[in-house]
Design an enzyme around this catalytic site. Structure first.
Site, PDB file in Angstrom:
ATOM      1  N   GLY A  67      47.070  27.336  45.785  1.00 23.29           N
ATOM      2  CA  GLY A  67      45.774  27.905  46.150  1.00 23.29           C
ATOM      3  C   GLY A  67      45.243  27.407  47.485  1.00 23.29           C
ATOM      4  O   GLY A  67      45.998  27.198  48.444  1.00 23.29           O
ATOM      5  N   VAL A  68      43.945  27.197  47.524  1.00 26.32           N
ATOM      6  CA  VAL A  68      43.307  26.778  48.774  1.00 26.32           C
ATOM      7  C   VAL A  68      43.754  25.366  49.164  1.00 26.32           C
ATOM      8  O   VAL A  68      43.852  25.042  50.353  1.00 26.32           O
ATOM      9  CB  VAL A  68      41.760  26.927  48.668  1.00 26.32           C
ATOM     10  CG1 VAL A  68      41.134  25.920  47.761  1.00 26.32           C
ATOM     11  CG2 VAL A  68      41.121  26.881  50.047  1.00 26.32           C
ATOM     12  N   ASP A  69      44.045  24.544  48.183  1.00 24.54           N
ATOM     13  CA  ASP A  69      44.522  23.174  48.429  1.00 24.54           C
ATOM     14  C   ASP A  69      45.834  23.224  49.232  1.00 24.54           C
ATOM     15  O   ASP A  69      45.986  22.535  50.260  1.00 24.54           O
ATOM     16  CB  ASP A  69      44.736  22.501  47.060  1.00 24.54           C
ATOM     17  CG  ASP A  69      44.886  20.994  47.133  1.00 24.54           C
ATOM     18  OD1 ASP A  69      44.720  20.432  48.226  1.00 24.54           O
ATOM     19  OD2 ASP A  69      45.156  20.378  46.081  1.00 24.54           O
ATOM     20  N   TYR A 125      42.318  27.298  38.135  1.00 19.79           N
ATOM     21  CA  TYR A 125      41.577  26.637  37.055  1.00 19.79           C
ATOM     22  C   TYR A 125      40.830  27.608  36.130  1.00 19.79           C
ATOM     23  O   TYR A 125      40.252  27.188  35.128  1.00 19.79           O
ATOM     24  CB  TYR A 125      40.638  25.569  37.614  1.00 19.79           C
ATOM     25  CG  TYR A 125      41.339  24.264  37.962  1.00 19.79           C
ATOM     26  CD1 TYR A 125      42.704  24.102  37.753  1.00 19.79           C
ATOM     27  CD2 TYR A 125      40.625  23.179  38.485  1.00 19.79           C
ATOM     28  CE1 TYR A 125      43.344  22.902  38.068  1.00 19.79           C
ATOM     29  CE2 TYR A 125      41.265  21.978  38.794  1.00 19.79           C
ATOM     30  CZ  TYR A 125      42.622  21.847  38.588  1.00 19.79           C
ATOM     31  OH  TYR A 125      43.253  20.661  38.888  1.00 19.79           O
ATOM     32  N   ASP A 131      39.654  33.153  55.267  1.00 26.81           N
ATOM     33  CA  ASP A 131      40.474  31.966  55.045  1.00 26.81           C
ATOM     34  C   ASP A 131      39.699  30.740  55.525  1.00 26.81           C
ATOM     35  O   ASP A 131      39.396  30.615  56.722  1.00 26.81           O
ATOM     36  CB  ASP A 131      41.777  32.144  55.851  1.00 26.81           C
ATOM     37  CG  ASP A 131      42.704  30.963  55.746  1.00 26.81           C
ATOM     38  OD1 ASP A 131      42.332  29.932  55.160  1.00 26.81           O
ATOM     39  OD2 ASP A 131      43.830  31.079  56.275  1.00 26.81           O
ATOM     40  N   ILE A 132      39.414  29.844  54.620  1.00 27.59           N
ATOM     41  CA  ILE A 132      38.559  28.687  54.939  1.00 27.59           C
ATOM     42  C   ILE A 132      39.195  27.755  55.966  1.00 27.59           C
ATOM     43  O   ILE A 132      38.489  27.051  56.690  1.00 27.59           O
ATOM     44  CB  ILE A 132      38.184  27.927  53.636  1.00 27.59           C
ATOM     45  CG1 ILE A 132      36.926  27.086  53.825  1.00 27.59           C
ATOM     46  CG2 ILE A 132      39.342  27.081  53.127  1.00 27.59           C
ATOM     47  CD1 ILE A 132      36.298  26.587  52.543  1.00 27.59           C
ATOM     48  N   THR A 141      37.773  28.836  40.518  1.00 27.00           N
ATOM     49  CA  THR A 141      37.896  30.244  40.087  1.00 27.00           C
ATOM     50  C   THR A 141      39.292  30.838  40.278  1.00 27.00           C
ATOM     51  O   THR A 141      39.506  32.013  39.997  1.00 27.00           O
ATOM     52  CB  THR A 141      36.889  31.160  40.815  1.00 27.00           C
ATOM     53  OG1 THR A 141      37.269  31.269  42.197  1.00 27.00           O
ATOM     54  CG2 THR A 141      35.468  30.651  40.700  1.00 27.00           C
ATOM     55  N   ASN A 151      42.698  18.576  43.126  1.00 24.87           N
ATOM     56  CA  ASN A 151      42.870  18.111  41.736  1.00 24.87           C
ATOM     57  C   ASN A 151      42.752  16.594  41.720  1.00 24.87           C
ATOM     58  O   ASN A 151      42.704  15.956  42.778  1.00 24.87           O
ATOM     59  CB  ASN A 151      44.208  18.597  41.151  1.00 24.87           C
ATOM     60  CG  ASN A 151      45.391  18.081  41.937  1.00 24.87           C
ATOM     61  OD1 ASN A 151      45.581  16.878  42.089  1.00 24.87           O
ATOM     62  ND2 ASN A 151      46.180  18.995  42.479  1.00 24.87           N
TER      63      ASN A 151
HETATM   64  N1  AR6 Z   1      40.570  30.185  51.888  1.00 28.95           N
HETATM   65  C1  AR6 Z   1      39.548  30.358  51.032  1.00 28.95           C
HETATM   66  N2  AR6 Z   1      39.686  30.518  49.708  1.00 28.95           N
HETATM   67  C2  AR6 Z   1      40.959  30.493  49.218  1.00 28.95           C
HETATM   68  C3  AR6 Z   1      42.103  30.308  50.036  1.00 28.95           C
HETATM   69  C4  AR6 Z   1      41.862  30.159  51.436  1.00 28.95           C
HETATM   70  N3  AR6 Z   1      42.869  29.956  52.306  1.00 28.95           N
HETATM   71  N4  AR6 Z   1      43.198  30.348  49.239  1.00 28.95           N
HETATM   72  C5  AR6 Z   1      42.768  30.556  47.968  1.00 28.95           C
HETATM   73  N5  AR6 Z   1      41.419  30.645  47.949  1.00 28.95           N
HETATM   74  P1  AR6 Z   1      42.299  27.684  43.703  1.00 28.95           P
HETATM   75  P2  AR6 Z   1      41.018  26.036  41.618  1.00 28.95           P
HETATM   76  C6  AR6 Z   1      40.494  30.866  46.823  1.00 28.95           C
HETATM   77  O1  AR6 Z   1      43.332  28.180  42.749  1.00 28.95           O
HETATM   78  O2  AR6 Z   1      40.840  27.220  40.750  1.00 28.95           O
HETATM   79  C7  AR6 Z   1      45.438  23.798  43.244  1.00 28.95           C
HETATM   80  O3  AR6 Z   1      46.767  23.720  42.866  1.00 28.95           O
HETATM   81  C8  AR6 Z   1      41.034  31.464  45.549  1.00 28.95           C
HETATM   82  O4  AR6 Z   1      41.150  32.884  45.678  1.00 28.95           O
HETATM   83  O5  AR6 Z   1      42.704  27.313  45.068  1.00 28.95           O
HETATM   84  O6  AR6 Z   1      39.856  25.109  41.809  1.00 28.95           O
HETATM   85  C9  AR6 Z   1      44.764  22.426  43.239  1.00 28.95           C
HETATM   86  O7  AR6 Z   1      45.642  21.420  43.666  1.00 28.95           O
HETATM   87  C10 AR6 Z   1      39.934  31.079  44.569  1.00 28.95           C
HETATM   88  O8  AR6 Z   1      38.848  32.002  44.642  1.00 28.95           O
HETATM   89  O9  AR6 Z   1      41.524  26.378  43.098  1.00 28.95           O
HETATM   90  C11 AR6 Z   1      44.380  22.276  41.804  1.00 28.95           C
HETATM   91  O10 AR6 Z   1      45.438  21.801  41.027  1.00 28.95           O
HETATM   92  C12 AR6 Z   1      39.438  29.733  45.101  1.00 28.95           C
HETATM   93  O11 AR6 Z   1      39.983  29.615  46.407  1.00 28.95           O
HETATM   94  C13 AR6 Z   1      44.018  23.679  41.373  1.00 28.95           C
HETATM   95  O12 AR6 Z   1      44.736  24.538  42.263  1.00 28.95           O
HETATM   96  C14 AR6 Z   1      39.864  28.555  44.259  1.00 28.95           C
HETATM   97  O13 AR6 Z   1      41.164  28.793  43.738  1.00 28.95           O
HETATM   98  C15 AR6 Z   1      42.550  23.962  41.546  1.00 28.95           C
HETATM   99  O14 AR6 Z   1      42.237  25.219  41.026  1.00 28.95           O
END
Ligand code: AR6
Length: 174
Positions: free
Chosen positions: A32-34, A125, A10-11, A122, A24
């Site tokens: 997600g991570v955001d 998106y 977890d980052i 990944t 975004n």
């Molecule tokens: N720590 C590390 N990596 C993570 C965590 C975490 N706590 N949680 C998820 N991931 P995503 P995107 C990974 O969907 O595809 C949001 O709504 C996840 O498994 O977070 O760039 C934004 O506001 C994946 O491998 O981001 C945007 O609208 C990676 O982080 C949209 O999602 C990225 O997945 C961005 O989509």
């Protein structure tokens, strides 16, 4: 010398100078991570994002902006916007490259020495994970050929598939 590390986790928990957020263009948070970063870092992060939006109206795809880390152990958050995967003929590769490059540039400009990236684009998106991992590693490796300012770059994988892909690519390019 810059060390490149691949970890699974977890980052939001990392003790580095800066963590990168997969944000975004609105900078107003999301899933997600955001979502995880804003939840763990507290409301100060959104407040700072709002100030950036008021100043420059969000963040374009491929670009990055910086806030403090709020309550997180990291000092800064670099909010980078990756592209939505839309078949591959819509400049996705260049835009993802730019998201990594601009995050690294912003880090160096702010004397960041250690930085951690999630696997941008990944998740929600939909960018193919193998392609995204290759782009991330290539872009970072190329960047550190021309700067000595970064001591450590960490790729934080959240899922097994990404963790495996990054390790395979690191092994293959040794
Ligand atoms: N720590 C590390 N990596 C993570 C965590 C975490 N706590 N949680 C998820 N991931 P995503 P995107 C990974 O969907 O595809 C949001 O709504 C996840 O498994 O977070 O760039 C934004 O506001 C994946 O491998 O981001 C945007 O609208 C990676 O982080 C949209 O999602 C990225 O997945 C961005 O989509």
């Amino acid at each position: 010398m810059t060390a490149i590390k691949i970890i699974k986790g977890d980052i939001t928990k990392l003790h580095v100078d800066a963590i990168v957020n997969a944000a975004n263009t609105s900078l107003m948070g999301g899933g997600g991570v955001d979502g995880a970063i804003h939840r763990a870092g507290g409301p100060k992060i959104l407040e700072e994002c709002r100030a950036i939006v008021a100043r420059q109206g969000g963040c374009k795809t491929g670009e990055a902006v910086m806030t403090s880390g709020g309550k997180l152990p990291a000092k800064y958050i670099i909010h980078a916007v990756g592209p939505v995967w839309n078949g591959g003929n819509n400049n996705e590769v260049q835009l993802l490259t730019n998201a990594y490059k601009n995050s690294l540039q912003l880090a160096v400009e702010n004397d960041v020495s250690s930085i951690a990236f999630p696997n941008i684009s990944t998740g929600i998106y939909g960018f193919p994970k193998d392609k995204a991992a290759a782009i991330a590693l290539q872009t970072v490796k190329k960047f550190i050929e021309t700067t000595n300012n970064l001591s450590e770059i960490v790729f934080v994988c959240f899922d097994d598939e990404n963790f495996k892909l990054y390790n395979q690519l690191m092994q293959a390019n040794k």
